[in-house]
Motif scaffolding. Structure first.
Motif, PDB file in Angstrom:
ATOM      1  N   LEU A  83      12.912   1.655 -21.304  1.00 24.52           N
ATOM      2  CA  LEU A  83      14.042   2.477 -20.845  1.00 24.52           C
ATOM      3  C   LEU A  83      15.079   2.621 -21.952  1.00 24.52           C
ATOM      4  O   LEU A  83      15.621   3.712 -22.170  1.00 24.52           O
ATOM      5  N   GLY A  84      15.339   1.521 -22.653  1.00 24.04           N
ATOM      6  CA  GLY A  84      16.302   1.565 -23.753  1.00 24.04           C
ATOM      7  C   GLY A  84      15.848   2.498 -24.862  1.00 24.04           C
ATOM      8  O   GLY A  84      16.647   3.267 -25.405  1.00 24.04           O
ATOM      9  N   GLN A  85      14.563   2.453 -25.176  1.00 22.48           N
ATOM     10  CA  GLN A  85      14.003   3.333 -26.206  1.00 22.48           C
ATOM     11  C   GLN A  85      14.199   4.802 -25.837  1.00 22.48           C
ATOM     12  O   GLN A  85      14.615   5.625 -26.672  1.00 22.48           O
ATOM     13  N   ASN A  86      13.879   5.132 -24.602  1.00 23.95           N
ATOM     14  CA  ASN A  86      13.998   6.524 -24.143  1.00 23.95           C
ATOM     15  C   ASN A  86      15.452   6.995 -24.166  1.00 23.95           C
ATOM     16  O   ASN A  86      15.743   8.122 -24.588  1.00 23.95           O
ATOM     17  N   LEU A  87      16.349   6.136 -23.715  1.00 19.28           N
ATOM     18  CA  LEU A  87      17.769   6.501 -23.704  1.00 19.28           C
ATOM     19  C   LEU A  87      18.310   6.673 -25.117  1.00 19.28           C
ATOM     20  O   LEU A  87      19.086   7.587 -25.387  1.00 19.28           O
ATOM     21  N   LEU A  88      17.880   5.804 -26.018  1.00 23.66           N
ATOM     22  CA  LEU A  88      18.363   5.871 -27.401  1.00 23.66           C
ATOM     23  C   LEU A  88      17.911   7.159 -28.078  1.00 23.66           C
ATOM     24  O   LEU A  88      18.624   7.719 -28.916  1.00 23.66           O
ATOM     25  N   SER A  89      16.744   7.647 -27.694  1.00 21.69           N
ATOM     26  CA  SER A  89      16.211   8.873 -28.306  1.00 21.69           C
ATOM     27  C   SER A  89      16.962  10.127 -27.864  1.00 21.69           C
ATOM     28  O   SER A  89      16.798  11.196 -28.455  1.00 21.69           O
ATOM     29  N   GLU A  90      17.822  10.008 -26.843  1.00 22.22           N
ATOM     30  CA  GLU A  90      18.593  11.166 -26.375  1.00 22.22           C
ATOM     31  C   GLU A  90      19.751  11.505 -27.316  1.00 22.22           C
ATOM     32  O   GLU A  90      20.332  12.588 -27.224  1.00 22.22           O
ATOM     33  N   ASN A  91      20.088  10.571 -28.192  1.00 21.60           N
ATOM     34  CA  ASN A  91      21.104  10.806 -29.237  1.00 21.60           C
ATOM     35  C   ASN A  91      22.478  11.217 -28.702  1.00 21.60           C
ATOM     36  O   ASN A  91      23.116  12.128 -29.226  1.00 21.60           O
ATOM     37  N   THR A  92      22.907  10.579 -27.646  1.00 25.72           N
ATOM     38  CA  THR A  92      24.277  10.767 -27.164  1.00 25.72           C
ATOM     39  C   THR A  92      24.930   9.393 -27.030  1.00 25.72           C
ATOM     40  O   THR A  92      24.236   8.381 -26.867  1.00 25.72           O
ATOM     41  N   ARG A  93      26.265   9.378 -27.083  1.00 25.68           N
ATOM     42  CA  ARG A  93      26.974   8.105 -26.986  1.00 25.68           C
ATOM     43  C   ARG A  93      26.749   7.453 -25.627  1.00 25.68           C
ATOM     44  O   ARG A  93      26.552   6.239 -25.527  1.00 25.68           O
ATOM     45  N   GLU A  94      26.794   8.249 -24.568  1.00 23.17           N
ATOM     46  CA  GLU A  94      26.644   7.691 -23.226  1.00 23.17           C
ATOM     47  C   GLU A  94      25.245   7.125 -23.008  1.00 23.17           C
ATOM     48  O   GLU A  94      25.084   6.059 -22.408  1.00 23.17           O
ATOM     49  N   SER A  95      24.225   7.827 -23.494  1.00 23.72           N
ATOM     50  CA  SER A  95      22.853   7.310 -23.338  1.00 23.72           C
ATOM     51  C   SER A  95      22.658   6.066 -24.205  1.00 23.72           C
ATOM     52  O   SER A  95      21.934   5.137 -23.825  1.00 23.72           O
ATOM     53  N   ALA A  96      23.322   6.029 -25.371  1.00 20.34           N
ATOM     54  CA  ALA A  96      23.232   4.843 -26.236  1.00 20.34           C
ATOM     55  C   ALA A  96      23.878   3.632 -25.579  1.00 20.34           C
ATOM     56  O   ALA A  96      23.392   2.507 -25.716  1.00 20.34           O
TER      57      ALA A  96
END
Length: 377
Positions: A134-147
């Motif tokens: 889940l962390g990998q997928n969120l990090l790939s979104e390249n937004t501060r909130e997803s990070a």
């Protein structure tokens, strides 16, 4: 009679307290794990407590069945986080077993408490795998909130399995991707003479931002640091002294006619005191030097170069001095007035010092403004 009338109440109270210490109340409320803990504690101090033994037997059986039911339901679920539920329930079962195994009299009630060590470790590892993905997928979104959300997932992975894959690197990557990077530009003051004083103000601000800890998702950099790191900021803080006046001087003179009666003004030939009235004219001087300024703060978005918020912060410092002189008889003056006449006009602070002084209230306002604005990120 009064004493005997209270006996039933005391008996009732003792029964309630006994129920609390044996876990009976927790059992009746369906708090099975708490009931087990209370019963174990009671049996450690009172190994032959029948009520605690009964509570332990019933609460353990109900708690075990309830946890196994939740585990079976979770295994059939499609919820991506189901392994965390399974891990939690196996953890409860194992904690109960450890409590009972540490109490000899409890083992007479529950001779072989079940323990699921391998199953718990498997659920913990699977939970870490899910949160890592889940962390990998969120990090790939390249937004501060997803990070931010990615960071939360990675931190849970590290909590469960500290050495999992490259988790430390992932936490580092997610953190810096979630941080709002803010560059603090040098304060602008349209006067070379006051540049040294404004540099002092700048240093105070930089010291504060360098130690800023109110929001871990915000990091401040000086312009020099940003250039050295080749940093692309998210926001820029621009500071300018839009207007300031240093050393406005005002002097006031207040003249008072003083008179005091019944003052010894001499003596007779036979050395008896002679009383009379004495007078004086007291001139009191009050000098004030006022210095004030207005700091303009503008925070801009780096990509759009648009101002996202701005404010004017005022500051004032007034230096005061007072002294006096008199004409006439000093006995007409009281103690404070006489002390004032002993003073002489004081040399005021230099302009550079006055500049620094009026920036102190501005600094306090700036810190409050900074904390308020960046608390939302």
């Amino acid at each position: 009679m009064k004493f005997y009338s209270r006996i039933p109440y005391f008996i009732y109270l003792l029964l309630v307290l006994a129920g609390c210490t044996t876990g009976k109340n927790a059992l009746q409320k369906g708090n099975y794990e708490a009931a087990v803990s209370k019963a174990v504690d009671r049996l450690k101090s009172s190994p032959r407590n029948n009520e605690a033994s009964g509570v332990l037997s019933k609460a353990y059986d109900l708690s075990l069945k309830n946890s196994l039911r939740i585990i079976d339901e979770a295994k059939m679920s499609t919820n991506v986080l189901r392994w965390e539920t399974i891990m939690e329930q196996y953890g409860k079962i194992n904690r109960m077993a450890d409590e009972i195994n540490g109490c000899p009299s409890c083992l007479e009630v529950v001779p072989a408490p079940q323990k699921f060590v391998r199953e718990y470790e498997d659920a913990r590892l699977r939970s870490a795998e899910v949160r890592y993905a889940l962390g990998q997928n969120l990090l790939s979104e390249n937004t501060r909130e997803s990070a931010k959300r990615a960071l939360q997932n990675f931190e849970m992975v590290k909590q469960w399995v500290p050495g999992y894959k490259d988790i430390n690197n992932k936490i580092e990557d997610a953190y810096w991707a979630s941080v709002l990077k803010v560059v603090l530009r040098p304060v602008i003051v349209n006067s070379n003479y006051y540049k040294l004083s404004s540099d002092y103000f700048q240093q105070q601000i930089e010291n504060y931002t360098a130690n800023y800890r109110n929001n871990k998702y915000v990091a401040f950099y000086t312009e020099k640091e940003a250039n050295a790191k080749r940093l692309v900021p998210d926001q820029v803080i621009n500071l300018r002294f839009d207007d300031f006046i240093v050393g406005q001087t005002y002097v006031k003179e207040k003249v008072e006619k003083l008179k005091k009666d019944s003052v010894e003004i001499g003596r007779t030939r036979d050395n008896k005191p002679v009383y009379g009235t004495v007078t004086a004219e007291l001139s009191v001087f009050e000098k004030s030097i006022s210095s004030s300024g207005l700091l303009g703060v503008a925070i801009t978005d780096w990509q759009t170069n648009k101002v996202v918020t701005q404010k004017k912060l005022p500051g004032t410092f007034v230096w005061t001095d007072s002294w006096a002189n008199y004409k006439g008889d000093e006995r007409a003056l009281d103690r404070n007035q006489l002390a004032l006449t002993k003073r002489r006009e004081t040399v005021p602070p230099p302009p550079l010092t006055l500049f620094v002084e009026f920036t102190k209230p501005i600094y306090s306002q700036f810190v409050d403004y900074l904390n308020s604005y960046y608390s939302r990120f």
